[in-house]
Design a protein around this motif. Structure first.
Motif, short mmCIF file in Angstrom:
data_model
loop_
_atom_site.label_atom_id
_atom_site.label_comp_id
_atom_site.label_asym_id
_atom_site.label_seq_id
_atom_site.Cartn_x
_atom_site.Cartn_y
_atom_site.Cartn_z
N LEU A 1 3.92 -0.10 -7.44
CA LEU A 1 3.64 -0.20 -6.06
C LEU A 1 4.92 -0.51 -5.58
O LEU A 1 5.47 0.01 -4.37
CB LEU A 1 2.43 -1.06 -5.66
N ARG B 1 7.34 1.55 -2.99
CA ARG B 1 8.44 0.90 -1.86
C ARG B 1 9.69 1.05 -1.82
O ARG B 1 10.48 1.34 -0.84
CB ARG B 1 7.85 -0.51 -1.86
N HIS C 1 -5.22 -1.25 -4.55
CA HIS C 1 -4.39 -2.06 -5.50
C HIS C 1 -5.17 -3.50 -5.55
O HIS C 1 -5.65 -3.87 -4.79
CB HIS C 1 -3.05 -2.26 -4.86
N TYR D 1 -6.67 -3.51 -1.95
CA TYR D 1 -6.12 -3.02 -0.73
C TYR D 1 -6.06 -1.71 -0.88
O TYR D 1 -5.47 -1.15 -1.93
CB TYR D 1 -4.88 -3.64 -0.41
N SER E 1 -3.58 3.12 2.41
CA SER E 1 -2.89 2.28 3.52
C SER E 1 -1.63 1.68 3.46
O SER E 1 -0.80 1.37 4.43
CB SER E 1 -3.94 1.09 3.79
N ILE E 2 -1.30 1.33 2.30
CA ILE E 2 0.06 0.67 1.96
C ILE E 2 0.97 1.77 2.21
O ILE E 2 2.24 1.52 2.68
CB ILE E 2 0.10 0.17 0.61
N ILE F 1 -1.87 -8.63 -0.50
CA ILE F 1 -1.34 -7.55 0.40
C ILE F 1 -2.39 -7.29 1.65
O ILE F 1 -3.65 -7.43 1.50
CB ILE F 1 -1.24 -5.90 -0.16
N GLY F 2 -1.99 -7.25 3.01
CA GLY F 2 -3.01 -7.04 4.09
C GLY F 2 -3.27 -8.28 4.54
O GLY F 2 -3.82 -9.33 4.13
#
Length: 417
Positions: free
Chosen positions: A10, A14, A32, A53, A57-58, A377-378
């Motif tokens: 991930l 990014r 994730h 998450y 969406s990421i 995350i989130g």
């Protein structure tokens, strides 16, 4: 191509986002998982969705990155094609970040009859099993059977084993003790079996001693310098010939590379890790980079820790080296920056090693809470975790004591009579 949506994969995606490259991230799950808190799902402290998450969406704010839901089966190194059961994807560069799985060291019965803590499904299955054990123990059964049901054995005194032992002890002697007034809790045992002479063997002695003392205070029976010889459906056989009756064995004693790469022809180290160059490339296949739990870097004195921070750093570094290669700049060797380690043992109790400084107790516990919340995350996940932690801390209550149905989820067999 990035194979694996864990921490390494991930963060590599990014890093490559908004760069002049096309990125495809492939994973068997569309989410994730924040694995450092998975044990709290098994201990009925957090909901599974609190630590998961959606990957889409990421990635949706990165126009050059797309996600493919697929279970990787094999790779054609010559054609540079990655295959799943019904999908084939061509790549120019590949980052392997498929992670690790549980290592059983060839112990007979360990894989068949032990619970693991590597996936959300496994966390839910373990929670279901623990709660069922108390349901069965509340019935009219003989004392030997009740003792067997209420003995919970954790194999491995590393960070996961210690954290789960503390969380399980608090669950048992808190909410469950109020839920099951008919059970004599003198029958309940939480046992940690560790082959070394201390728990948290990679930590300084002062922190190891503190953690061991706290576990004893929480009524956890820690068996040091003890080896498991065999695991059976209702017993654990120890090397000293003692037999421990137990319905529940949680295996946290070791991890190894994801076996998906077996047979691909790569050089491997202990535990099936893939040997990589200091730049994180595979020698002879410089288009392939390996990061996270799957990699073993040559010419280093010690194996890097199989932790989220190491995977994140490697994912970022591999992505940057690919960008350097594309622009004609020299690649750089990976240098791990050790930011320390933390382990929580229970309410107001943790150990932390940051640089050369060590912390214990409430301050270390606050540090641990902050680090976990920051790395989640989130916003929703952070909020829900904080709410659940607050309820547990203020009310001594865990509301997530639910036995949920799981389809196609294997569980160790047991006598439910």
């Amino acid at each position: 191509m990035i194979a694996g949506g864990g921490f390494g994969g991930l963060w590599a995606a990014r890093t490559l986002a908004n760069q002049p490259v096309d990125v495809i991230l492939v994973d068997r799950n569309n989410y994730h998982t924040f694995l450092p808190l998975l044990y709290q799902v098994a201990a009925a402290e957090l909901e599974p969705e609190d630590i998961a998450y959606p990957i889409r969406s990421i990635l949706r704010k990165f126009p050059n990155v797309r996600f493919v839901l697929a279970d990787i089966k094999r790779i054609d190194l010559g054609k540079r094609v990655l295959y799943s059961s019904d999908y084939a994807i061509t790549y120019d560069y590949l980052i392997l970040a498929t992670g690790s799985t549980t290592q059983f060291f060839g112990i007979p019965g360990a894989a068949e009859y032990s619970f693991q803590l590597k996936t959300l499904e496994q966390g839910i299955a373990l929670r279901n099993h623990i709660l069922r054990c108390f349901e069965y123990a509340s019935r009219k059964i003989d004392d030997a059977k009740r003792q067997q049901l209420l003995t919970f054995t954790i194999v491995g005194g590393g960070p996961t084993g210690v954290e789960f032992a503390g969380a399980l002890a608090e669950l048992i002697h808190g909410p469950l003790k109020k839920d099951y007034p008919s059970i004599d809790f003198d029958y309940v045992k939480v046992v940690v079996i560790e082959a070394a002479n201390s728990v948290l063997i990679t930590f300084p002695k002062t922190l190891r001693d503190y953690a061991l003392d706290r576990l004893y205070r929480m009524k956890v029976n820690v068996m040091l310098e003890t080896l498991v010889e065999k695991v059976m459906p209702q017993t654990v056989h120890l090397k000293d010939k003692n037999i421990l009756p137990t319905e529940t064995v949680i295996w946290t004693a070791g991890i190894c590379a994801d076996p998906i790469t077996e047979g691909w022809g790569f050089s491997t180290a202990r535990g099936g890790l893939l040997m990589v160059l200091p730049t994180l490339e595979i020698e002879g296949h410089e288009e392939i980079y390996v990061v996270g739990d799957l990699s073993s870097i040559e010419d280093t004195r010690r194996q890097l820790p199989m932790t989220a921070p190491a995977a994140v750093q490697q994912g970022i570094h591999a992505a940057n080296n690919i960008l350097n290669k594309l622009t004609g700049r020299p690649q750089s060797p990976f240098i791990y920056k050790d930011k320390g380690a933390m382990v929580t043992i229970g309410r107001n109790t943790a150990v932390a090693q940051i640089g050369k400084r060590s912390f214990t107790g409430f301050f270390a516990w606050i540090l641990w809470l902050i680090v976990q919340l920051i790395n989640l995350i989130g916003f929703r996940n952070r909020l829900m975790v904080l709410i659940n932690w607050s309820i547990d801390y203020l009310l001594f209550e865990r509301a997530i004591r639910l036995i949920l149905p799981l389809r196609k989820q294997p569980q160790p067999p047991r006598n439910q009579t």
